[in-house]
Design a protein around this motif. Structure first.
Motif, PDB file in Angstrom:
ATOM      1  N   VAL A  43      -1.303   4.710  -0.178  1.00  0.00           N
ATOM      2  CA  VAL A  43      -2.198   5.358   0.772  1.00  0.00           C
ATOM      3  C   VAL A  43      -1.922   6.855   0.781  1.00  0.00           C
ATOM      4  O   VAL A  43      -0.771   7.290   0.841  1.00  0.00           O
ATOM      5  N   ASP A  59      -6.680   7.377   3.554  1.00  0.00           N
ATOM      6  CA  ASP A  59      -7.519   6.502   2.740  1.00  0.00           C
ATOM      7  C   ASP A  59      -6.761   5.206   2.478  1.00  0.00           C
ATOM      8  O   ASP A  59      -5.882   5.148   1.614  1.00  0.00           O
ATOM      9  N   LEU A  60      -7.101   4.147   3.227  1.00  0.00           N
ATOM     10  CA  LEU A  60      -6.389   2.885   3.093  1.00  0.00           C
ATOM     11  C   LEU A  60      -6.824   2.091   1.873  1.00  0.00           C
ATOM     12  O   LEU A  60      -6.248   1.037   1.581  1.00  0.00           O
ATOM     13  N   ASP A  61      -7.842   2.572   1.175  1.00  0.00           N
ATOM     14  CA  ASP A  61      -8.246   1.922  -0.070  1.00  0.00           C
ATOM     15  C   ASP A  61      -7.408   2.380  -1.255  1.00  0.00           C
ATOM     16  O   ASP A  61      -7.407   1.739  -2.313  1.00  0.00           O
ATOM     17  N   SER A  62      -6.713   3.487  -1.103  1.00  0.00           N
ATOM     18  CA  SER A  62      -5.897   3.996  -2.203  1.00  0.00           C
ATOM     19  C   SER A  62      -4.499   3.382  -2.155  1.00  0.00           C
ATOM     20  O   SER A  62      -3.987   3.038  -1.091  1.00  0.00           O
ATOM     21  N   LYS A  91       0.818  -1.214   0.000  1.00  0.00           N
ATOM     22  CA  LYS A  91       0.000   0.000   0.000  1.00  0.00           C
ATOM     23  C   LYS A  91       0.853   1.266   0.000  1.00  0.00           C
ATOM     24  O   LYS A  91       0.325   2.377  -0.051  1.00  0.00           O
ATOM     25  N   GLY A 126     -11.366   3.002   5.134  1.00  0.00           N
ATOM     26  CA  GLY A 126     -11.168   1.952   4.143  1.00  0.00           C
ATOM     27  C   GLY A 126     -12.201   0.861   4.293  1.00  0.00           C
ATOM     28  O   GLY A 126     -12.899   0.772   5.318  1.00  0.00           O
ATOM     29  N   SER A 133     -10.862   4.588  13.408  1.00  0.00           N
ATOM     30  CA  SER A 133     -11.139   3.882  12.155  1.00  0.00           C
ATOM     31  C   SER A 133     -12.645   3.939  11.934  1.00  0.00           C
ATOM     32  O   SER A 133     -13.420   3.630  12.836  1.00  0.00           O
ATOM     33  N   LYS A 144      -7.589  -1.144   8.704  1.00  0.00           N
ATOM     34  CA  LYS A 144      -7.914  -0.097   9.681  1.00  0.00           C
ATOM     35  C   LYS A 144      -7.728  -0.583  11.121  1.00  0.00           C
ATOM     36  O   LYS A 144      -7.038   0.046  11.925  1.00  0.00           O
ATOM     37  N   HIS A 167     -16.037   4.365   8.637  1.00  0.00           N
ATOM     38  CA  HIS A 167     -16.532   4.796   7.324  1.00  0.00           C
ATOM     39  C   HIS A 167     -17.860   5.519   7.484  1.00  0.00           C
ATOM     40  O   HIS A 167     -18.638   5.611   6.541  1.00  0.00           O
ATOM     41  N   SER A 175      -9.018  -3.637   4.769  1.00  0.00           N
ATOM     42  CA  SER A 175      -8.062  -2.599   4.365  1.00  0.00           C
ATOM     43  C   SER A 175      -6.952  -2.389   5.382  1.00  0.00           C
ATOM     44  O   SER A 175      -5.939  -1.755   5.073  1.00  0.00           O
TER      45      SER A 175
END
Length: 292
Positions: A267, A261-264, A44, A59, A245, A65, A247, A63
């Motif tokens: 990061v 943003d742990l989805d990117s 990541k 995330g 953590s 978190k 959403h 992910s």
């Protein structure tokens, strides 16, 4: 207020060194791909994090978190209640982590991590205790009715005095008054969500660092909004620092929050309005705006 300034995770090279050095991998059910918490963050591009008074890890499921919160909590030796997935390699992973506290301070007394399991177990405890009280109450209802129907009771000795008192109370008190005198009220007349919200208000005190793992769980939308206000005030007026953590849009919109943003990949930090979860909600309401 900031107590935690920065945190460094093991680099990709650190993790490679672990793979070649730790012979326990060949003697356990673990392998080089599932030695948790290794092999989660290098791909990541996440190695260094800096913290604001409010920092958020965002995330999807898986992910990382919750893992990040647990790693930080264990490195700082924060108080915790519920256990977590601590593999034999966790201490080795922590040894390769590094943290920097503002001004060389120690972590304030009272700092802790609060997880979803903590809240869930608390709600179960309240429910179980209330169920016990309910069973006692039903038994006392039956006792009150039996004593009211019973005929005249005559004392034969001083040992019978307590029984006489109980019968007199039953005859001169309502059922609810008789029961209330013998057992306490239920611990809470609140819903699960209201009890969960009260739990956070009880655990979060002044002058401390708090790690909160998806605190929106069990909370209605209104209570998520109320919790967001409470958290902002805890930081602004009571010198707390929060690492969360989540959403939940209500928590993601906390004023001044730094959001990872742990989805990117890699990061990055993002504005809350740029996050996919928030955009889905925005698009949904835009699609149905004529219905409002």
């Amino acid at each position: 207020m900031k107590y935690l300034e920065s945190f460094k995770l093991p680099t990709e090279q650190d993790e490679l060194n672990f793979v070649f050095d730790d012979l326990r991998l060949d003697m356990t059910c673990y392998n080089r791909n599932n030695a948790y918490p290794f092999h989660i963050f290098p791909h990541k591009g996440l190695s260094q994090m800096t913290f604001a008074p409010i920092t958020i890890f965002y995330g999807g499921n898986g992910s990382g978190k919750s893992t990040l919160l647990n790693v930080i909590a264990e490195k700082l030796r924060l108080d915790r209640i519920s256990p977590f997935n601590r593999t034999p390699f966790f201490d080795r992973y922590l040894a390769d982590c590094d943290c920097h506290l503002t001004g060389g301070r120690h972590v304030p007394t009272g700092s802790r991590i609060v997880t979803s399991d903590d809240v869930f177990d608390f709600l179960l405890d309240v429910r179980m205790m209330n169920q016990g009280i309910d069973r006692q109450r039903e038994a006392l209802f039956s006792e009150w009715e039996a004593l009211r129907k019973d005929g005249t009771y005559r004392m034969k000795s001083l040992q019978d005095f307590e029984e006489l008192q109980k019968r007199n109370r039953a005859k001169h008190m309502t059922r609810s008054a008789y029961t209330h005198q013998r057992i306490p009220d239920n611990l809470s007349g609140r819903s699960n969500g209201e009890s969960a919200y009260a739990y956070f208000k009880d655990k979060i005190r002044e002058n401390a660092l708090y790690l909160l793992d998806e605190p929106e769980n069990s909370l209605s939308v209104r209570l998520q909004k109320d919790l967001a206000v409470y958290l902002e005030e805890s930081v602004r007026f009571y010198d707390c620092q929060l690492v969360i953590s989540t959403h939940s849009p209500f928590l993601l919109s906390l004023k001044g929050a730094r959001i990872y943003d742990l989805d990117s990949v890699p990061v990055t930090t993002q504005k809350w309005t740029e996050l996919e979860n928030v955009r889905v909600w925005y698009d949904f309401f835009e699609e149905h705006k004529d219905e409002f």
